[in-house]
Scaffold this active site. Structure first.
Site, PDB file in Angstrom:
ATOM      1  N   ASP A  15       0.937  -1.054   0.299  1.00 16.59           N
ATOM      2  CA  ASP A  15      -0.143   0.147  -0.015  1.00 16.59           C
ATOM      3  C   ASP A  15       0.864   1.007   0.126  1.00 16.59           C
ATOM      4  OD1 ASP A  15      -1.915  -1.609  -0.425  1.00 16.59           O
ATOM      5  OD2 ASP A  15      -2.702  -0.787   1.780  1.00 16.59           O
ATOM      6  N   GLY A  41      -3.706  -5.756   1.242  1.00 16.64           N
ATOM      7  CA  GLY A  41      -4.124  -7.032  -0.178  1.00 16.64           C
ATOM      8  C   GLY A  41      -4.770  -6.712   1.414  1.00 16.64           C
ATOM      9  N   ALA A  44      -4.292 -10.875   2.678  1.00 19.48           N
ATOM     10  CA  ALA A  44      -3.575 -10.362   3.635  1.00 19.48           C
ATOM     11  C   ALA A  44      -3.519  -9.398   4.693  1.00 19.48           C
ATOM     12  CB  ALA A  44      -1.928  -9.873   2.922  1.00 19.48           C
ATOM     13  N   GLU A 141      -9.507  -9.518  -4.975  1.00 21.25           N
ATOM     14  CA  GLU A 141      -8.757  -9.289  -5.659  1.00 21.25           C
ATOM     15  C   GLU A 141      -7.693 -10.211  -6.114  1.00 21.25           C
ATOM     16  OE1 GLU A 141      -7.987  -5.103  -3.360  1.00 21.25           O
ATOM     17  OE2 GLU A 141      -6.849  -7.154  -2.211  1.00 21.25           O
ATOM     18  N   THR A 202     -21.984  -5.577   6.276  1.00 24.78           N
ATOM     19  CA  THR A 202     -20.617  -4.487   6.980  1.00 24.78           C
ATOM     20  C   THR A 202     -21.422  -3.716   7.102  1.00 24.78           C
ATOM     21  OG1 THR A 202     -19.735  -4.177   5.473  1.00 24.78           O
ATOM     22  CG2 THR A 202     -19.337  -5.955   6.901  1.00 24.78           C
ATOM     23  N   GLU A 203     -21.973  -2.289   7.665  1.00 15.73           N
ATOM     24  CA  GLU A 203     -22.718  -0.991   7.302  1.00 15.73           C
ATOM     25  C   GLU A 203     -22.106   0.480   7.788  1.00 15.73           C
ATOM     26  OE1 GLU A 203     -27.852  -2.321   7.605  1.00 15.73           O
ATOM     27  OE2 GLU A 203     -26.032  -2.571   9.433  1.00 15.73           O
ATOM     28  N   ASP A 232     -11.806  -5.452   6.014  1.00 15.15           N
ATOM     29  CA  ASP A 232     -10.318  -6.992   6.341  1.00 15.15           C
ATOM     30  C   ASP A 232     -10.701  -7.022   7.798  1.00 15.15           C
ATOM     31  OD1 ASP A 232     -10.520  -6.505   3.762  1.00 15.15           O
ATOM     32  OD2 ASP A 232      -8.750  -5.377   3.988  1.00 15.15           O
ATOM     33  N   GLY A 265      -3.189   3.279   8.021  1.00 14.89           N
ATOM     34  CA  GLY A 265      -2.961   2.717   7.260  1.00 14.89           C
ATOM     35  C   GLY A 265      -4.190   0.826   7.192  1.00 14.89           C
TER      36      GLY A 265
HETATM   37  O1  RIB Z   1      -9.573  -3.460   1.794  1.00 16.28           O
HETATM   38  C1  RIB Z   1      -8.270  -2.717   2.256  1.00 16.28           C
HETATM   39  C2  RIB Z   1      -6.962  -2.515   0.633  1.00 16.28           C
HETATM   40  O2  RIB Z   1      -7.571  -2.907  -0.491  1.00 16.28           O
HETATM   41  C3  RIB Z   1      -5.469  -2.163   0.928  1.00 16.28           C
HETATM   42  O3  RIB Z   1      -4.639  -2.988   2.203  1.00 16.28           O
HETATM   43  C4  RIB Z   1      -5.058  -2.097  -0.306  1.00 16.28           C
HETATM   44  O4  RIB Z   1      -4.200  -3.193  -0.764  1.00 16.28           O
HETATM   45  C5  RIB Z   1      -6.270  -2.856  -1.265  1.00 16.28           C
HETATM   46  O5  RIB Z   1      -6.045  -4.044  -2.020  1.00 16.28           O
END
Ligand code: RIB
Length: 280
Positions: A15, A41, A44, A141, A202-203, A232, A265
């Site tokens: 990122d 990601g 990850a 992704e 998720t809201e 995530d 982040g």
């Molecule tokens: O969901 C957030 C993620 O989306 C970020 O970390 C970025 O890498 C994108 O994949």
């Protein structure tokens, strides 16, 4: 209680984030406040949060033969994630260009690179092989055919499948048929249509809603500085606690996500297990 074993089949990204009070419009140049490089990601991120939340985590994915790839492997090691099924490719590692405004909202462009080179047969083999596997998590992704192959292998051995359909793309009926849980945000849900899996909507600042049972859990009341990776963190934390029941898992996920938006982040914003447990 046995620690859940979770496999995340998904993306790794580096990122590259620019922070500015106001984001530029077309043709405009603005002076920003800060630039950061961090691990991201969706796959990850979910794997890292699942590991923080107490699961034994395997990551199944592909990264480049470059310095970002080297650092992803180091990061997985530091986070206690088993990277036995992470392969390297001549395509560069995935990268996300992120802009975050003064309210913590983001805009993201991803360049998938090696993430789009995952071999579906190898992903299925990994899922068939991981000992005592309980849960497989996927997102959008990586190529959908890879997620489908992994979910088919998961269902063959009785593992639970969780799909986070982000970033949104139309889902095949076959993939939906292999999902036990789908965790969309409101925009993604609006594009999904009628489906029979468990839907956990998720809201954002309102919290989460299990549409099948009506159960709702409120989000933490916080002032966001960066919402990147919050969804995530919910998915990873929820999956790790699902063996304790949906309500416990939803509360743990909401606490993790709420805390994550108070720091900058994606993975760099994730709280510790103890911090989450205090608030869930
Ligand atoms: O969901 C957030 C993620 O989306 C970020 O970390 C970025 O890498 C994108 O994949």
């Amino acid at each position: 209680m046995k620690r859940p074993v979770i496999a995340v089949v998904g993306s790794s990204m580096m990122d590259l984030t620019a922070y500015a009070d106001v984001l530029p419009g077309p043709g405009e140049t603005l002076v920003g406040k800060q630039f950061t490089t961090g691990f991201g990601g969706k796959g990850a991120n979910q794997a890292v949060m699942a590991a923080i939340a107490g699961a034994d985590v395997y990551f199944v994915g592909k990264i480049g033969k470059d310095v970002f790839g080297d650092s992803f492997l180091e990061n997985f090691k530091n986070r206690g994630i088993n990277a036995k099924y992470v392969e390297r490719d001549d395509e560069p590692s995935g990268v996300a260009h992120i802009w975050v405004d003064g309210t913590g909202e983001n805009r993201i462009i991803i360049i998938p690179g090696a993430n789009h080179k995952i071999d579906k047969a190898k992903a299925a083999e990994a899922i068939a092989e991981i000992p005592d596997l309980d849960i497989v998590i996927g997102q959008c992704e990586i190529k959908q055919e890879v997620t489908l192959a992994a979910f088919k292998a998961a269902k063959t051995r009785g593992a639970t499948t969780i799909l986070n359909p982000a970033p949104f793309e139309p889902l095949s009926d076959e993939l939906i048929a292999h999902c036990d849980w789908i965790i969309p945000n409101e925009t993604e849900y609006a594009s999904l249509g009628q489906i029979s899996a468990n839907i956990l909507l998720t809201e954002g600042e309102k919290g989460v809603h299990h549409l099948n049972t009506g159960l709702r859990v409120a989000a933490l009341k916080v002032t966001p500085v960066d919402t990147t990776g919050a969804g995530d963190s919910f998915v990873g934390a929820f999956a790790s606690k699902l063996h304790e029941g949906a309500e416990v898992a939803m509360k743990f996920g909401c606490a993790a996500a709420g805390l994550s938006v108070t720091k900058k982040g994606a993975q760099s914003s994730y709280p510790t297990y103890e911090e989450i447990a205090t608030l869930s």
